[in-house]
Design a protein around this motif. Structure first.
Motif, short mmCIF file in Angstrom:
data_model
loop_
_atom_site.label_atom_id
_atom_site.label_comp_id
_atom_site.label_asym_id
_atom_site.label_seq_id
_atom_site.Cartn_x
_atom_site.Cartn_y
_atom_site.Cartn_z
N ARG A 121 41.31 14.10 79.05
CA ARG A 121 42.61 13.58 78.63
C ARG A 121 43.69 14.46 79.24
N ILE A 122 44.39 13.90 80.22
CA ILE A 122 45.38 14.66 81.00
C ILE A 122 46.75 14.54 80.35
N GLY A 123 47.48 15.66 80.33
CA GLY A 123 48.85 15.67 79.83
C GLY A 123 48.94 15.59 78.32
N ARG A 124 48.04 16.25 77.62
CA ARG A 124 48.05 16.21 76.16
C ARG A 124 48.30 17.59 75.56
N GLY A 125 49.22 18.31 76.15
CA GLY A 125 49.63 19.58 75.56
C GLY A 125 48.96 20.78 76.20
N SER B 128 45.07 21.72 75.79
CA SER B 128 44.00 20.94 76.43
C SER B 128 43.58 21.51 77.77
N GLY B 129 44.41 22.36 78.35
CA GLY B 129 44.11 22.90 79.67
C GLY B 129 44.60 22.02 80.80
N ARG B 130 45.01 20.81 80.47
CA ARG B 130 45.54 19.88 81.48
C ARG B 130 46.92 19.39 81.03
N THR C 3 52.12 20.01 83.61
CA THR C 3 52.23 19.26 84.86
C THR C 3 51.03 18.35 85.07
N ALA C 4 50.07 18.36 84.20
CA ALA C 4 48.89 17.49 84.24
C ALA C 4 48.10 17.64 85.54
N GLY C 5 48.04 18.86 86.06
CA GLY C 5 47.25 19.12 87.25
C GLY C 5 47.90 18.74 88.55
N ARG C 6 49.18 18.33 88.51
CA ARG C 6 49.87 17.89 89.73
C ARG C 6 50.69 18.98 90.40
#
Length: 134
Positions: free
Chosen positions: A39-43, A46-48, A51-54
């Motif tokens: 789950r990307i972009g969840r705080g 979460s580790g992601r 910037t959601a890895g971008r």
């Protein structure tokens, strides 16, 4: 020793009969077959998150990407090359025959050129031995 079985029953039938019956209520995936999606972009926890890895700024961080073939403002390759009729002079092939070499004493077969610099002898296109030409 072979397992005792009733006459007419094969070993495969005996093996299948010893397995548990498959019913709709006891079908299940093998453990580890289903993986939870990331789950990307969840705080930040979460580790992601964030910037959601971008990464920070730049074209890759934006929501939309340019069309395929876009070269950042430079004229794209497909517009730089002619639509049709383009022939690369470096990849053209000259063909000659062994009989053509025998009939033409002014032709040097080792260099694929005539001994006379302005002569067109020996450059006749015939389907035979391909040699790479200028």
């Amino acid at each position: 020793m072979a397992a005792s079985r009733a006459p007419g029953r094969t070993l495969a039938n005996v093996a299948v009969a010893s397995l548990p019956r498959i019913k709709l209520n006891n079908i299940a995936d093998v453990p580890g077959a289903k993986k939870k999606p990331i789950r990307i972009g969840r705080g930040p926890g979460s580790g992601r998150g964030k910037t959601a890895g971008r990464g920070h700024k730049g074209q890759g961080q934006r929501a939309t990407m340019p069309r395929i073939g876009f070269e950042g403002g430079q004229t794209p390759f497909y517009l730089r090359v002619p639509k049709h009729g383009f022939r690369n002079k470096l990849s053209q092939t000259n063909f000659l025959t062994a009989s053509g070499i025998d009939k033409n004493p002014d032709f040097d077969a080792t260099t694929n050129r005539s001994i006379y610099p302005n002569s067109n002898r020996g450059s006749i296109r015939v389907d035979s031995i391909p040699t790479r030409g200028p």
